[in-house]
Write a protein that holds these residues in place. Structure first.
Motif, PDB file in Angstrom:
ATOM      1  N   TRP A 362       0.838  -1.199   0.000  1.00  0.00           N
ATOM      2  CA  TRP A 362       0.000   0.000   0.000  1.00  0.00           C
ATOM      3  C   TRP A 362       0.869   1.244   0.000  1.00  0.00           C
ATOM      4  CZ3 TRP A 362      -4.726  -1.172  -1.295  1.00  0.00           C
ATOM      5  CH2 TRP A 362      -5.193  -2.463  -1.023  1.00  0.00           C
ATOM      6  N   GLY A 363       1.844   1.267  -0.909  1.00  0.00           N
ATOM      7  CA  GLY A 363       2.830   2.341  -0.928  1.00  0.00           C
ATOM      8  C   GLY A 363       2.329   3.663  -1.462  1.00  0.00           C
ATOM      9  N   MET A 364       1.205   3.656  -2.204  1.00  0.00           N
ATOM     10  CA  MET A 364       0.707   4.931  -2.709  1.00  0.00           C
ATOM     11  C   MET A 364       0.163   5.791  -1.570  1.00  0.00           C
ATOM     12  SD  MET A 364       1.315   4.958  -6.017  1.00  0.00           S
ATOM     13  CE  MET A 364       2.887   4.283  -5.439  1.00  0.00           C
ATOM     14  N   SER A 365      -0.777   5.283  -0.811  1.00  0.00           N
ATOM     15  CA  SER A 365      -1.259   6.046   0.341  1.00  0.00           C
ATOM     16  C   SER A 365      -0.170   6.145   1.397  1.00  0.00           C
ATOM     17  CB  SER A 365      -2.518   5.412   0.927  1.00  0.00           C
ATOM     18  OG  SER A 365      -2.260   4.098   1.394  1.00  0.00           O
ATOM     19  N   GLY A 366       0.599   5.056   1.591  1.00  0.00           N
ATOM     20  CA  GLY A 366       1.662   5.062   2.587  1.00  0.00           C
ATOM     21  C   GLY A 366       2.760   6.054   2.271  1.00  0.00           C
ATOM     22  N   GLY A 367       3.129   6.169   0.993  1.00  0.00           N
ATOM     23  CA  GLY A 367       4.174   7.117   0.616  1.00  0.00           C
ATOM     24  C   GLY A 367       3.750   8.554   0.808  1.00  0.00           C
ATOM     25  N   VAL A 368       2.500   8.862   0.465  1.00  0.00           N
ATOM     26  CA  VAL A 368       1.978  10.214   0.675  1.00  0.00           C
ATOM     27  C   VAL A 368       1.915  10.519   2.169  1.00  0.00           C
ATOM     28  CG1 VAL A 368      -0.017  11.720   0.362  1.00  0.00           C
ATOM     29  CG2 VAL A 368       0.691  10.180  -1.485  1.00  0.00           C
ATOM     30  N   MET A 369       1.423   9.542   2.945  1.00  0.00           N
ATOM     31  CA  MET A 369       1.380   9.702   4.396  1.00  0.00           C
ATOM     32  C   MET A 369       2.780   9.941   4.949  1.00  0.00           C
ATOM     33  SD  MET A 369       2.263   7.929   7.364  1.00  0.00           S
ATOM     34  CE  MET A 369       2.459   6.254   6.778  1.00  0.00           C
TER      35      MET A 369
END
Length: 529
Positions: A362-369
């Motif tokens: 879940w790196g898309m939401s995780g990266g933004v977070m």
């Protein structure tokens, strides 16, 4: 079997062209050095540059290409069967903070795309976790209740727009799917517009913590900074021993065109059948959408990757008969022993070095977070969920079993892969287009047979911690099963944590001729493809 129309290439990579950023060729002095140009590193650099910090981002290869350029482009706060486990193992407040941080990341992407006018095929869509078996249906029903308790607008439903029956699903509305490269390349342009610096083809191999800190590239050039963010997906520095609490995971993707009427509107994932994920994206062809299907999770270094791709492709054809395959690729991520990303201080003794890793698919939401969280820590604007992701946390009861399993796997490969290997006694011992780990002049060598030029051999010892690499027959790479480093057949580093290439091993390259050892060898044993 691969169809002739398919390209082994990420759709995101095929449909965008990045800028050309120079390598780091002279010393630089900045406020913050960001190591790694994926979504976590780019979002961190963007947040900091907008906050007025002088930022230099240093990428080993090309920004937004390696792991980030091979995702499925979903930004969602619904992460499989995550919330029931979080409430059970970490408590309701942790689950609520996790949900809030991820949902705010979703909204942050929407707001940023609107503010910067980014055309990144962004679409709002509901996210689903679905079940096809009664056992998983019960888990999905419990997940719906847990996600709702954590603060998401989640419901259990038996209705989806999938073209095959399911027994139930969790549904969370108003999530996001987008073209990750288009989004991130726009952030790159804005970083530069705010005075940030971006360097490519500059692999960082050294980190000196102090006042100030210094990072050093393989060419010996340094960046001096007050703060350093290590956002290399899998940390390239082992001083925090996070590698012992991370497990690399690889997943396959197939994508192709379907009539728009056959494409689901939602984003779907199921934990069954080695995971199956389905979503669609806009297409330049009238009346068509790009269908993107993901699954077949496995540890890097596992054999039979081509066969796994075949299983996923067959599953796709069975459920979407109108699918016209066009692309296929693979994505890589890392999971932590307690299921939560590590974002924050790199280790207990540091005050100026930070890390972001362990997004578990879940790196898309995780990266933004992570970008928002790290920028807040560095600028003094601590976010409410900062402690939830702290890499220094230890939860022995929650982490013990996953830790033991992960380290048992590493030990098995470290010891088992060192059994006596057959000797290389001729190029025909390795079929064209395949690779095998063999003994060459007393050394363990990773031997690839190029159909055009013959044999190519490199050391089989991963330059990270020495595990034996294995051949990936779909991507034609050498992959480390211990910590996920990946190398080209020429030994070049494709994915860390390794920072040094595999050493070349001298071998006669001519097809059909002797490969370097004279005693005839043993043609059994280690297989590669």
């Amino acid at each position: 079997m691969r169809r002739e129309t398919e390209r082994y290439e990420s759709y995101w990579m095929a449909t965008t062209q990045g800028g050309n950023h120079p390598p780091l060729s002279e010393p630089v002095d900045v406020d913050v050095a960001v190591v790694g140009g994926g979504i976590a590193g780019l979002c961190t650099a963007w947040e900091l540059s907008r906050a007025g910090r002088r930022v230099a981002l240093v990428e080993a290869l090309r920004v937004a290409e390696s792991v980030t350029g091979h995702t499925t482009g979903k930004v969602s706060s619904l992460h499989g069967l995550r919330y029931a486990r979080l409430i059970r193992e970490a408590g309701r407040e942790t689950a609520r903070l996790y949900a809030r941080s991820q949902q705010e990341a979703v909204e942050h992407v929407v707001a940023t795309a609107d503010e910067l006018g980014i055309d990144c095929d962004l679409e709002r869509a509901p996210a689903y976790v679905y079940a096809e078996s009664p056992e998983v249906r019960d888990e999905v029903r419990a997940e719906a209740a847990a996600a709702c308790e954590a603060g998401l607008d989640a419901v259990f439903t038996e209705e989806t727009d999938l073209p095959f029956p399911v027994l139930g699903a969790v549904r969370v509305p108003d999530q996001v799917q987008f073209h990750p490269r288009k989004y991130l390349l726009a952030l790159v342009a804005d970083i530069l517009a705010h005075g940030g610096q971006i360097f490519e083809d500059s692999r960082v191999v050294g980190l000196s913590e102090g006042t100030p800190c210094r990072v050093t590239t393989e060419s010996g050039v340094q960046v001096t900074a007050r703060d350093v963010v290590v956002a290399t997906h899998y940390p390239v520095f082992d001083r925090a021993l996070l590698f012992a609490r991370l497990r690399p995971v690889r997943e396959l993707v197939v994508a192709g065109l379907v009539p728009a009427s056959d494409a689901p509107d939602g984003m779907y994932v199921s934990p069954e059948t080695r995971t199956r994920s389905v979503r669609s994206a806009p297409s330049s062809e009238d009346g068509q959408r790009l269908l993107i299907l993901t699954g077949e999770k496995f540890t890097p270094g596992a054999r039979g990757v081509e066969r796994r791709h075949g299983r996923l492709a067959q599953w796709a054809r069975d459920r979407f008969p109108s699918l016209r395959p066009m692309y296929r690729w693979a994505a890589q991520d890392a999971s932590t022993t307690d299921g939560m990303p590590y974002v924050g201080y790199f280790h207990p003794g540091t005050k100026h070095v930070y890390v972001a890793t362990g997004f578990d698919g879940w790196g898309m939401s995780g990266g933004v977070m992570a970008g928002r969280l790290l920028a807040g820590m560095i600028t003094g604007a601590k976010l409410p969920w900062t402690d939830v992701y702290d890499p220094r946390r230890l939860h022995p009861l929650r982490e013990a079993l996953p830790f033991v399993k992960a380290q048992a796997g590493v030990a098995r490969h470290f010891v088992g892969d060192r059994i006596r290997l057959p000797k290389l006694d001729g190029a025909l011992q390795v079929a064209p287009g395949t690779g095998r780990v063999l003994r060459v002049r007393g050394r363990r060598a990773a031997v690839y047979h190029d159909p055009g030029t013959g044999l190519r051999a490199v050391s089989a010892n991963c330059t990270h911690l020495g595990c034996t690499v294995q051949f990936n027959d779909a991507e034609r790479t050498w992959d480390c099963p211990c910590h996920g480093s990946r190398f080209g057949v020429d030994g070049a580093v494709l994915n860390g944590p390794a920072t040094r290439p595999l050493e070349p091993v001298e071998v006669d390259r001519r097809p059909g001729e002797d490969g370097g050892e004279k005693d005839g060898g043993n043609r059994g044993g280690e297989g590669g493809g």
